[in-house]
Design a protein around this motif. Structure first.
Motif, PDB file in Angstrom:
ATOM      1  N   LYS A 162      13.407  -2.181  -8.966  1.00 54.09           N
ATOM      2  CA  LYS A 162      12.349  -1.814  -9.895  1.00 54.09           C
ATOM      3  C   LYS A 162      11.403  -0.800  -9.261  1.00 54.09           C
ATOM      4  O   LYS A 162      11.053  -0.917  -8.096  1.00 54.09           O
ATOM      5  CB  LYS A 162      11.561  -3.053 -10.323  1.00 54.09           C
ATOM      6  CG  LYS A 162      12.345  -4.025 -11.194  1.00 54.09           C
ATOM      7  CD  LYS A 162      11.471  -5.201 -11.590  1.00 54.09           C
ATOM      8  CE  LYS A 162      12.245  -6.172 -12.485  1.00 54.09           C
ATOM      9  NZ  LYS A 162      11.407  -7.341 -12.867  1.00 54.09           N
ATOM     10  N   VAL A 163      10.995   0.174 -10.083  1.00 46.50           N
ATOM     11  CA  VAL A 163      10.047   1.189  -9.614  1.00 46.50           C
ATOM     12  C   VAL A 163       8.628   0.645  -9.656  1.00 46.50           C
ATOM     13  O   VAL A 163       7.851   0.827  -8.715  1.00 46.50           O
ATOM     14  CB  VAL A 163      10.174   2.467 -10.467  1.00 46.50           C
ATOM     15  CG1 VAL A 163       9.018   3.422 -10.163  1.00 46.50           C
ATOM     16  CG2 VAL A 163      11.507   3.153 -10.203  1.00 46.50           C
ATOM     17  N   PHE A 164       8.290  -0.017 -10.738  1.00 42.16           N
ATOM     18  CA  PHE A 164       6.953  -0.589 -10.881  1.00 42.16           C
ATOM     19  C   PHE A 164       6.991  -2.045 -10.387  1.00 42.16           C
ATOM     20  O   PHE A 164       7.366  -2.954 -11.114  1.00 42.16           O
ATOM     21  CB  PHE A 164       6.483  -0.519 -12.335  1.00 42.16           C
ATOM     22  CG  PHE A 164       6.324   0.883 -12.846  1.00 42.16           C
ATOM     23  CD1 PHE A 164       5.213   1.641 -12.501  1.00 42.16           C
ATOM     24  CD2 PHE A 164       7.298   1.456 -13.651  1.00 42.16           C
ATOM     25  CE1 PHE A 164       5.064   2.941 -12.952  1.00 42.16           C
ATOM     26  CE2 PHE A 164       7.156   2.753 -14.112  1.00 42.16           C
ATOM     27  CZ  PHE A 164       6.040   3.497 -13.755  1.00 42.16           C
ATOM     28  N   SER A 165       6.639  -2.211  -9.141  1.00 43.55           N
ATOM     29  CA  SER A 165       6.667  -3.536  -8.518  1.00 43.55           C
ATOM     30  C   SER A 165       5.520  -3.625  -7.515  1.00 43.55           C
ATOM     31  O   SER A 165       4.897  -2.618  -7.151  1.00 43.55           O
ATOM     32  CB  SER A 165       8.001  -3.775  -7.815  1.00 43.55           C
ATOM     33  OG  SER A 165       8.165  -2.871  -6.740  1.00 43.55           O
ATOM     34  N   PHE A 208       2.468  -1.132  -3.872  1.00 45.49           N
ATOM     35  CA  PHE A 208       1.117  -1.234  -3.314  1.00 45.49           C
ATOM     36  C   PHE A 208       1.099  -1.930  -1.951  1.00 45.49           C
ATOM     37  O   PHE A 208       0.355  -1.545  -1.053  1.00 45.49           O
ATOM     38  CB  PHE A 208       0.212  -1.996  -4.291  1.00 45.49           C
ATOM     39  CG  PHE A 208       0.167  -1.377  -5.665  1.00 45.49           C
ATOM     40  CD1 PHE A 208      -0.660  -0.296  -5.927  1.00 45.49           C
ATOM     41  CD2 PHE A 208       0.966  -1.859  -6.689  1.00 45.49           C
ATOM     42  CE1 PHE A 208      -0.699   0.279  -7.184  1.00 45.49           C
ATOM     43  CE2 PHE A 208       0.932  -1.292  -7.953  1.00 45.49           C
ATOM     44  CZ  PHE A 208       0.098  -0.214  -8.210  1.00 45.49           C
ATOM     45  N   THR A 209       1.952  -2.950  -1.802  1.00 50.40           N
ATOM     46  CA  THR A 209       1.906  -3.737  -0.562  1.00 50.40           C
ATOM     47  C   THR A 209       2.688  -3.110   0.581  1.00 50.40           C
ATOM     48  O   THR A 209       2.404  -3.365   1.747  1.00 50.40           O
ATOM     49  CB  THR A 209       2.463  -5.152  -0.821  1.00 50.40           C
ATOM     50  OG1 THR A 209       3.816  -5.054  -1.301  1.00 50.40           O
ATOM     51  CG2 THR A 209       1.621  -5.889  -1.858  1.00 50.40           C
ATOM     52  N   VAL A 210       3.686  -2.280   0.246  1.00 56.94           N
ATOM     53  CA  VAL A 210       4.528  -1.688   1.292  1.00 56.94           C
ATOM     54  C   VAL A 210       4.396  -0.167   1.330  1.00 56.94           C
ATOM     55  O   VAL A 210       3.995   0.417   2.339  1.00 56.94           O
ATOM     56  CB  VAL A 210       6.008  -2.073   1.094  1.00 56.94           C
ATOM     57  CG1 VAL A 210       6.879  -1.410   2.171  1.00 56.94           C
ATOM     58  CG2 VAL A 210       6.183  -3.583   1.127  1.00 56.94           C
ATOM     59  N   TYR A 211       4.726   0.476   0.200  1.00 56.35           N
ATOM     60  CA  TYR A 211       4.827   1.940   0.202  1.00 56.35           C
ATOM     61  C   TYR A 211       3.483   2.610   0.464  1.00 56.35           C
ATOM     62  O   TYR A 211       3.372   3.467   1.343  1.00 56.35           O
ATOM     63  CB  TYR A 211       5.403   2.421  -1.126  1.00 56.35           C
ATOM     64  CG  TYR A 211       5.576   3.927  -1.183  1.00 56.35           C
ATOM     65  CD1 TYR A 211       6.599   4.555  -0.483  1.00 56.35           C
ATOM     66  CD2 TYR A 211       4.709   4.720  -1.932  1.00 56.35           C
ATOM     67  CE1 TYR A 211       6.760   5.924  -0.525  1.00 56.35           C
ATOM     68  CE2 TYR A 211       4.865   6.088  -1.982  1.00 56.35           C
ATOM     69  CZ  TYR A 211       5.892   6.693  -1.277  1.00 56.35           C
ATOM     70  OH  TYR A 211       6.029   8.059  -1.316  1.00 56.35           O
ATOM     71  N   LEU A 212       2.453   2.266  -0.310  1.00 58.60           N
ATOM     72  CA  LEU A 212       1.162   2.943  -0.179  1.00 58.60           C
ATOM     73  C   LEU A 212       0.510   2.678   1.178  1.00 58.60           C
ATOM     74  O   LEU A 212      -0.195   3.528   1.717  1.00 58.60           O
ATOM     75  CB  LEU A 212       0.224   2.516  -1.312  1.00 58.60           C
ATOM     76  CG  LEU A 212       0.620   2.988  -2.722  1.00 58.60           C
ATOM     77  CD1 LEU A 212      -0.382   2.517  -3.755  1.00 58.60           C
ATOM     78  CD2 LEU A 212       0.748   4.508  -2.765  1.00 58.60           C
ATOM     79  N   LYS A 213       0.762   1.493   1.746  1.00 59.03           N
ATOM     80  CA  LYS A 213       0.179   1.175   3.052  1.00 59.03           C
ATOM     81  C   LYS A 213       0.819   1.999   4.164  1.00 59.03           C
ATOM     82  O   LYS A 213       0.167   2.338   5.155  1.00 59.03           O
ATOM     83  CB  LYS A 213       0.350  -0.313   3.352  1.00 59.03           C
ATOM     84  CG  LYS A 213      -0.638  -1.211   2.604  1.00 59.03           C
ATOM     85  CD  LYS A 213      -0.512  -2.653   3.071  1.00 59.03           C
ATOM     86  CE  LYS A 213      -1.561  -3.534   2.383  1.00 59.03           C
ATOM     87  NZ  LYS A 213      -1.461  -4.949   2.820  1.00 59.03           N
ATOM     88  N   ASN A 214       2.114   2.299   4.019  1.00 58.01           N
ATOM     89  CA  ASN A 214       2.844   3.047   5.054  1.00 58.01           C
ATOM     90  C   ASN A 214       3.263   4.436   4.568  1.00 58.01           C
ATOM     91  O   ASN A 214       4.228   5.011   5.066  1.00 58.01           O
ATOM     92  CB  ASN A 214       4.078   2.258   5.474  1.00 58.01           C
ATOM     93  CG  ASN A 214       3.746   0.844   5.917  1.00 58.01           C
ATOM     94  OD1 ASN A 214       3.156   0.649   6.969  1.00 58.01           O
ATOM     95  ND2 ASN A 214       4.113  -0.142   5.116  1.00 58.01           N
ATOM     96  N   MET A 215       2.543   4.949   3.580  1.00 59.38           N
ATOM     97  CA  MET A 215       2.939   6.192   2.917  1.00 59.38           C
ATOM     98  C   MET A 215       2.900   7.392   3.848  1.00 59.38           C
ATOM     99  O   MET A 215       1.940   7.599   4.591  1.00 59.38           O
ATOM    100  CB  MET A 215       2.024   6.451   1.721  1.00 59.38           C
ATOM    101  CG  MET A 215       2.417   7.674   0.902  1.00 59.38           C
ATOM    102  SD  MET A 215       1.296   7.942  -0.495  1.00 59.38           S
ATOM    103  CE  MET A 215      -0.201   8.441   0.371  1.00 59.38           C
TER     104      MET A 215
END
Length: 250
Positions: A37-40, A44-51
């Motif tokens: 899923k794209v909207f999951s 926020f918890t993984v991608y944006l923190k380590n973006m």
């Protein structure tokens, strides 16, 4: 300050939106091939923190957004507004298809289905104001899928193997809902023209072997972006010039 009767701050705003959308496309490119899923919450918890910022990707989409605003504009006619919005929705999906197909030689079913769903919604909305336009889009879906399905089946019978993936067939069918039957034919012609030229260059320079698979999706994407940005009369004039070896005078 105004450019093409549009306040420059509107261009800045559209460009900024494009930057954020470009970064989101990177996330989609990681999820879609894995059927996730794209909207999951992982966004926020993984991608944006380590973006890790994807500057080139973000800038490319921002430039396309600004170009769409410039060429289509924000006119009083509601159909032009719908056209601008639907192409802005389509652009990140096109870029995603380009990158995934180039790297993995697939166009994920979820991506094709999303393009199809958005195309149906925008076609329905356009049909409220222009039934003829909606009919053209629906026919475009049939024509786009039909052309590539015929090539796939005939090529398979002649060569004994898939001439083109069924992902491309579904991709063109979905795109037909955005562009209508006339433009989808134009996209097909431009895509094959680009594929022929670039494939010859790759083979001559020995970057690719003659029996090596070259994904066709990226050529469809480039052709689609050209059709979105170049006025139809100019596009037709250039194509006629090419196919008549410069003899066409218009």
């Amino acid at each position: 300050m105004y450019i093409n009767d549009i306040n420059i701050m509107f261009y800045v705003l559209i460009g900024i939106i494009g930057l954020f959308v470009g970064q989101f496309v990177d996330w989609c490119n990681n999820r879609l091939p894995e059927y996730k899923k794209v909207f999951s919450k992982e966004l926020f918890t993984v991608y944006l923190k380590n973006m890790k910022p994807k500057y080139i990707l973000a800038i490319c989409i921002a430039i396309i957004y600004i170009a769409l605003l410039y060429f289509i504009g924000w006119q009083e006619n509601i159909l032009y507004k719908i056209e601008l919005i639907k192409y802005m929705l389509l652009t990140p999906m096109l870029i995603s298809a380009f990158m995934i197909d180039y790297k993995l030689q697939i166009i994920p079913n979820r991506l094709n289905l999303t393009i199809f769903e958005v195309g149906l919604i925008t076609t329905f909305i356009e049909g409220i104001y222009s039934p003829d336009l909606a009919i053209s889009n629906l026919i475009g879906g049939l024509v786009g899928a039909g052309i590539f399905l015929a090539i796939t089946l005939i090529g398979g019978m002649i060569a004994g193997k898939e001439a083109m993936g069924f992902g491309d067939v579904k991709f063109m069918g979905a795109l037909g809902l955005f562009f209508g039957w006339m433009n989808i034919i134009g996209i097909s012609v431009i895509a094959f023209l680009l594929a022929a030229i670039i494939s010859i260059i790759l083979i001559i320079t020995k970057i690719r072997k003659t029996d090596e698979y070259i994904p066709f999706g990226p050529f469809i994407v480039i052709a689609s972006i050209i059709v979105m940005l170049v006025p139809q009369d100019i596009l037709l004039f250039v194509l006629f010039k090419i196919f008549t070896l410069g003899m066409y005078q218009g």
